[in-house]
Write a protein that holds these residues in place. Sequence first.
Motif, PDB file in Angstrom:
ATOM      1  N   VAL A   1     -39.465  13.538  17.460  1.00  0.00           N
ATOM      2  CA  VAL A   1     -39.915  12.721  18.588  1.00  0.00           C
ATOM      3  C   VAL A   1     -41.291  12.171  18.237  1.00  0.00           C
ATOM      4  CG1 VAL A   1     -38.644  14.163  20.230  1.00  0.00           C
ATOM      5  CG2 VAL A   1     -41.088  14.578  19.852  1.00  0.00           C
ATOM      6  N   SER A   2     -41.631  11.044  18.816  1.00  0.00           N
ATOM      7  CA  SER A   2     -42.981  10.509  18.615  1.00  0.00           C
ATOM      8  C   SER A   2     -43.583  10.151  19.961  1.00  0.00           C
ATOM      9  CB  SER A   2     -42.967   9.310  17.663  1.00  0.00           C
ATOM     10  OG  SER A   2     -42.137   8.271  18.138  1.00  0.00           O
ATOM     11  N   MET A   3     -44.895  10.213  20.019  1.00  0.00           N
ATOM     12  CA  MET A   3     -45.617   9.977  21.259  1.00  0.00           C
ATOM     13  C   MET A   3     -46.800   9.057  20.992  1.00  0.00           C
ATOM     14  SD  MET A   3     -45.566  13.700  23.184  1.00  0.00           S
ATOM     15  CE  MET A   3     -46.766  14.454  22.082  1.00  0.00           C
ATOM     16  N   CYS A   4     -47.144   8.285  21.987  1.00  0.00           N
ATOM     17  CA  CYS A   4     -48.277   7.378  21.906  1.00  0.00           C
ATOM     18  C   CYS A   4     -49.300   7.735  22.975  1.00  0.00           C
ATOM     19  CB  CYS A   4     -47.785   5.934  22.064  1.00  0.00           C
ATOM     20  SG  CYS A   4     -49.035   4.721  22.494  1.00  0.00           S
ATOM     21  N   ARG A   5     -49.004   7.403  24.238  1.00  0.00           N
ATOM     22  CA  ARG A   5     -49.981   7.573  25.314  1.00  0.00           C
ATOM     23  C   ARG A   5     -50.422   9.018  25.535  1.00  0.00           C
ATOM     24  NH1 ARG A   5     -46.387   4.311  29.441  1.00  0.00           N
ATOM     25  NH2 ARG A   5     -44.832   5.150  27.999  1.00  0.00           N
ATOM     26  N   PRO A   6     -49.549  10.024  25.412  1.00  0.00           N
ATOM     27  CA  PRO A   6     -50.033  11.396  25.582  1.00  0.00           C
ATOM     28  C   PRO A   6     -51.120  11.779  24.592  1.00  0.00           C
ATOM     29  CG  PRO A   6     -47.659  11.351  25.794  1.00  0.00           C
ATOM     30  CD  PRO A   6     -48.069   9.986  25.312  1.00  0.00           C
ATOM     31  N   LEU A   7     -51.093  11.155  23.397  1.00  0.00           N
ATOM     32  CA  LEU A   7     -52.101  11.468  22.391  1.00  0.00           C
ATOM     33  C   LEU A   7     -53.363  10.622  22.554  1.00  0.00           C
ATOM     34  CD1 LEU A   7     -49.590  11.877  19.482  1.00  0.00           C
ATOM     35  CD2 LEU A   7     -51.149  13.666  20.271  1.00  0.00           C
ATOM     36  N   VAL A   8     -53.324   9.646  23.457  1.00  0.00           N
ATOM     37  CA  VAL A   8     -54.547   8.928  23.817  1.00  0.00           C
ATOM     38  C   VAL A   8     -55.375   9.793  24.767  1.00  0.00           C
ATOM     39  CG1 VAL A   8     -55.509   6.854  24.907  1.00  0.00           C
ATOM     40  CG2 VAL A   8     -53.441   6.678  23.502  1.00  0.00           C
TER      41      VAL A   8
ATOM     42  N   GLU B   1     -54.907  13.098  25.305  1.00  0.00           N
ATOM     43  CA  GLU B   1     -55.117  14.435  24.745  1.00  0.00           C
ATOM     44  C   GLU B   1     -54.705  14.453  23.273  1.00  0.00           C
ATOM     45  OE1 GLU B   1     -53.989  17.642  28.014  1.00  0.00           O
ATOM     46  OE2 GLU B   1     -52.557  15.984  27.987  1.00  0.00           O
ATOM     47  N   PRO B   2     -55.615  14.152  22.349  1.00  0.00           N
ATOM     48  CA  PRO B   2     -55.259  14.183  20.930  1.00  0.00           C
ATOM     49  C   PRO B   2     -54.771  15.546  20.450  1.00  0.00           C
ATOM     50  CG  PRO B   2     -57.366  13.073  21.270  1.00  0.00           C
ATOM     51  CD  PRO B   2     -57.010  13.718  22.570  1.00  0.00           C
ATOM     52  N   ASP B   3     -55.053  16.604  21.223  1.00  0.00           N
ATOM     53  CA  ASP B   3     -54.634  17.958  20.833  1.00  0.00           C
ATOM     54  C   ASP B   3     -53.461  18.474  21.658  1.00  0.00           C
ATOM     55  OD1 ASP B   3     -56.022  18.141  23.220  1.00  0.00           O
ATOM     56  OD2 ASP B   3     -57.176  19.922  22.637  1.00  0.00           O
ATOM     57  N   ILE B   4     -52.695  17.564  22.279  1.00  0.00           N
ATOM     58  CA  ILE B   4     -51.595  18.005  23.142  1.00  0.00           C
ATOM     59  C   ILE B   4     -50.540  18.786  22.358  1.00  0.00           C
ATOM     60  CG2 ILE B   4     -50.405  15.778  22.894  1.00  0.00           C
ATOM     61  CD1 ILE B   4     -50.307  18.149  25.942  1.00  0.00           C
ATOM     62  N   VAL B   5     -50.305  18.445  21.084  1.00  0.00           N
ATOM     63  CA  VAL B   5     -49.277  19.151  20.312  1.00  0.00           C
ATOM     64  C   VAL B   5     -49.688  20.605  20.094  1.00  0.00           C
ATOM     65  CG1 VAL B   5     -47.980  19.219  18.153  1.00  0.00           C
ATOM     66  CG2 VAL B   5     -48.533  17.019  19.214  1.00  0.00           C
ATOM     67  N   ALA B   6     -50.954  20.839  19.752  1.00  0.00           N
ATOM     68  CA  ALA B   6     -51.436  22.212  19.578  1.00  0.00           C
ATOM     69  C   ALA B   6     -51.350  22.983  20.887  1.00  0.00           C
ATOM     70  CB  ALA B   6     -52.874  22.197  19.058  1.00  0.00           C
ATOM     71  N   LYS B   7     -51.656  22.321  21.989  1.00  0.00           N
ATOM     72  CA  LYS B   7     -51.570  22.985  23.293  1.00  0.00           C
ATOM     73  C   LYS B   7     -50.138  23.394  23.604  1.00  0.00           C
ATOM     74  CE  LYS B   7     -55.544  20.634  25.442  1.00  0.00           C
ATOM     75  NZ  LYS B   7     -55.947  19.593  26.433  1.00  0.00           N
ATOM     76  N   MET B   8     -49.181  22.527  23.283  1.00  0.00           N
ATOM     77  CA  MET B   8     -47.771  22.865  23.494  1.00  0.00           C
ATOM     78  C   MET B   8     -47.351  23.993  22.566  1.00  0.00           C
ATOM     79  SD  MET B   8     -45.942  19.119  23.839  1.00  0.00           S
ATOM     80  CE  MET B   8     -46.077  18.109  25.303  1.00  0.00           C
TER      81      MET B   8
ATOM     82  N   ASN C   1     -61.199  -3.752  23.384  1.00  0.00           N
ATOM     83  CA  ASN C   1     -62.023  -2.553  23.240  1.00  0.00           C
ATOM     84  C   ASN C   1     -61.303  -1.515  22.391  1.00  0.00           C
ATOM     85  OD1 ASN C   1     -64.152  -3.242  25.356  1.00  0.00           O
ATOM     86  ND2 ASN C   1     -62.274  -3.381  26.566  1.00  0.00           N
ATOM     87  N   PRO C   2     -62.031  -0.567  21.818  1.00  0.00           N
ATOM     88  CA  PRO C   2     -61.356   0.547  21.148  1.00  0.00           C
ATOM     89  C   PRO C   2     -60.455   1.312  22.115  1.00  0.00           C
ATOM     90  CG  PRO C   2     -63.670   0.472  20.541  1.00  0.00           C
ATOM     91  CD  PRO C   2     -63.492  -0.516  21.663  1.00  0.00           C
ATOM     92  N   LEU C   3     -59.391   1.861  21.593  1.00  0.00           N
ATOM     93  CA  LEU C   3     -58.419   2.599  22.393  1.00  0.00           C
ATOM     94  C   LEU C   3     -59.056   3.797  23.077  1.00  0.00           C
ATOM     95  CD1 LEU C   3     -55.300   2.910  23.007  1.00  0.00           C
ATOM     96  CD2 LEU C   3     -55.261   4.484  21.055  1.00  0.00           C
ATOM     97  N   LYS C   4     -58.801   3.949  24.379  1.00  0.00           N
ATOM     98  CA  LYS C   4     -59.262   5.124  25.112  1.00  0.00           C
ATOM     99  C   LYS C   4     -58.416   5.289  26.370  1.00  0.00           C
ATOM    100  CE  LYS C   4     -62.791   3.053  28.126  1.00  0.00           C
ATOM    101  NZ  LYS C   4     -64.188   3.169  28.604  1.00  0.00           N
ATOM    102  N   CYS C   5     -58.494   6.454  26.984  1.00  0.00           N
ATOM    103  CA  CYS C   5     -57.791   6.719  28.238  1.00  0.00           C
ATOM    104  C   CYS C   5     -58.682   6.341  29.418  1.00  0.00           C
ATOM    105  CB  CYS C   5     -57.409   8.199  28.332  1.00  0.00           C
ATOM    106  SG  CYS C   5     -56.580   8.620  29.886  1.00  0.00           S
ATOM    107  N   TYR C   6     -58.122   5.599  30.357  1.00  0.00           N
ATOM    108  CA  TYR C   6     -58.837   5.211  31.577  1.00  0.00           C
ATOM    109  C   TYR C   6     -58.401   6.060  32.775  1.00  0.00           C
ATOM    110  CZ  TYR C   6     -60.156   0.971  29.006  1.00  0.00           C
ATOM    111  OH  TYR C   6     -60.671   0.087  28.077  1.00  0.00           O
TER     112      TYR C   6
END
Length: 397
Positions: free
Chosen positions: A345-352, A354-361, A384-389
Amino acid sequence: MATVFERTALAGMRPANRIIRSATHEGLGDREDFPARLAERYIRLAQGGVGAIITGYAGVSRDGRAWPNMLMIDDDAYVAAYREVTEAVRPHGVPLIMQLAHGGGRTEPAVTGEEAKAPSRHRYKGAGTTARELTEGEIEAIVGAFVRGIIRAWRSGFDGAQLHAAHGYLLAQFLSPALNRRRDRWGGSTDNRFRVVREIVSRARATVGDFPLLVKLSAYDFDDGGMRLEESARLAELCREATVDAIEVSCGNDNWFCVVRSPKVPVEAIVELSPALRGASWLKKKIAALLIPRMFTTYDEQENYNVAAAAAIRAAAGIPVIVVGGIRRLEAIEAIIAAGQADYVSMCRPLVIEPDIVAKMRDGRQAGSRCINCNYCLIGVGANPLKCYYGRLPGKD
């Protein structure tokens, strides 16, 4: 039985688990389109537990540049800069795959300095431009640009390359029966519409050998006469025959909210964050706010919306399949892998967010992503550079 957090073999690469960071435009190309602060972002993702990283798209030629802050790979001058990135990430043991793209009809004259070009004349909703039909010579030049891009990625030390043939960009435009109405060898039958991908892969293989080559496909869209699962399953078979190593399954063409789902159209974000409207007058913004909801369609299915298509493509393709699209929860990921609906599986927005979401899971600290699908991140990245709003505009908290 396959499990999520096991080391696997993917075309000679060795991802530490089955969760991949899907290509995400980071907005980190500098004024000369060299990568800026890219290594630190990928190191953070690697430390956060992802199995592999696919970069934000890099343009293979100037006429295919989709954003002012887009990465480019259209000149040998970029190789040394990207080698610095790959060498910085390599000690973390996470495969790094460069995505290559051409905007085609989705480009804008304000960005490229020339008119948009596509397989057939077509008006693209997202860009608001009408693209003219490519000539035979221009198609050959673009094939060559992709081949040289793959070779530069190989020389830069990337572990693989991915052709972006989804989301209404140029290669997807060739594949789509709705967008490619050519009557020459580049259009008509499914085999002919696939020719551009086949030529790129075949010509690149002559230099890069068994360097891993992936393709990102839109399995379906909602266009009249557009991509449907029967067609994309046949394209997956053609990918295997063309020696493509893996397929990432997504959806949609230039209908943006088909690709990334939102519970509602984020009107305020589009008005305030999109490059086209940021400097507009209050009156133009007011009019835009009234018109935007009529221009976009939202979709009820918010999570795991490409999984069924990925399962059908995996059955047809006979090569590894990655699925992206609204994947948010570990329970769903485990079910997808256990049922054999996809290999990764691949993810985009969840890693924006939380870049560490995989380790948390992996460590049992979190069962799913905190992403709320506001999509502000993907609107704001145009300038702008990518970030979570997290659904909030700057200065309006």
